[in-house]
Design a protein around this motif. Structure first.
Motif, mmCIF file in Angstrom:
data_model
loop_
_atom_site.group_PDB
_atom_site.id
_atom_site.type_symbol
_atom_site.label_atom_id
_atom_site.label_comp_id
_atom_site.label_asym_id
_atom_site.label_seq_id
_atom_site.Cartn_x
_atom_site.Cartn_y
_atom_site.Cartn_z
ATOM 1 N N ILE A 179 0.858 -1.175 0.000
ATOM 2 C CA ILE A 179 0.000 0.000 0.000
ATOM 3 C C ILE A 179 0.898 1.229 0.000
ATOM 4 O O ILE A 179 1.763 1.371 0.867
ATOM 5 C CB ILE A 179 -0.926 0.026 1.237
ATOM 6 N N VAL A 180 0.723 2.104 -0.999
ATOM 7 C CA VAL A 180 1.547 3.297 -1.128
ATOM 8 C C VAL A 180 0.647 4.524 -1.207
ATOM 9 O O VAL A 180 -0.560 4.420 -1.409
ATOM 10 C CB VAL A 180 2.458 3.224 -2.378
ATOM 11 N N GLN A 181 1.282 5.665 -1.068
ATOM 12 C CA GLN A 181 0.552 6.924 -1.113
ATOM 13 C C GLN A 181 0.034 7.181 -2.526
ATOM 14 O O GLN A 181 0.698 6.863 -3.516
ATOM 15 C CB GLN A 181 1.468 8.062 -0.679
ATOM 16 N N LEU A 182 -1.142 7.748 -2.615
ATOM 17 C CA LEU A 182 -1.752 8.038 -3.908
ATOM 18 C C LEU A 182 -0.973 9.141 -4.597
ATOM 19 O O LEU A 182 -0.710 10.196 -4.032
ATOM 20 C CB LEU A 182 -3.209 8.465 -3.712
ATOM 21 N N ARG A 183 -0.565 8.870 -5.839
ATOM 22 C CA ARG A 183 0.179 9.864 -6.609
ATOM 23 C C ARG A 183 -0.814 10.809 -7.265
ATOM 24 O O ARG A 183 -1.838 10.368 -7.776
ATOM 25 C CB ARG A 183 1.019 9.184 -7.684
ATOM 26 N N PRO A 184 -0.502 12.103 -7.310
ATOM 27 C CA PRO A 184 -1.404 13.015 -8.007
ATOM 28 C C PRO A 184 -1.423 12.675 -9.487
ATOM 29 O O PRO A 184 -0.389 12.333 -10.069
ATOM 30 C CB PRO A 184 -0.823 14.403 -7.759
#
Length: 121
Positions: A85-90
């Motif tokens: 699970i990773v941070q949502l990329r713009p």
């Protein structure tokens, strides 16, 4: 006196999801899979014989985006797909390339390709 009984989990699920389409039910199920995950957590998906790898990945990615994060899948073979699970990329915004002031001066306006419009008589 009225009779009261507690509903089973299956009965409660049917009661809550009455009138929802199959697509909505599947989305809710995948949302439920990811509800305990946070950014930085690892997990794995074990595919059933009738599951398609790309379908499961896209459904998990959509569920993750609904929860505000993204999933990084690791390449493997077989029926297990590990993920993080990773941070949502713009999202990449599509902007036209900037035009320099030197090339815009005095240059004729570019025409669109194709047949020219009919001129009114």
């Amino acid at each position: 006196m009225p009779k009261v009984r507690k509903l089973t989990k299956e009965e409660a699920f049917l009661l809550e999801n009455r009138g929802k389409g199959m697509r909505t039910l599947i989305a809710a199920e995948y949302d439920h899979f990811l509800e305990d995950y946070e950014i930085g957590d690892y997990g794995e998906v074990e595919l059933e014989p009738d599951d398609k790898r790309t379908t499961v990945r896209s459904r998990l990615r959509a569920a993750a985006k609904r929860r505000g994060f993204d999933i990084l899948f690791f390449r493997t073979r077989g029926s297990i797909i590990p993920f993080k699970i990773v941070q949502l990329r713009p999202e990449m915004e599509l902007h036209p390339a900037p035009v320099s002031s030197n090339s815009a001066e005095g240059a004729p306006q570019r025409r669109r390709p194709g047949r020219p419009r009919k001129q009114p008589a």
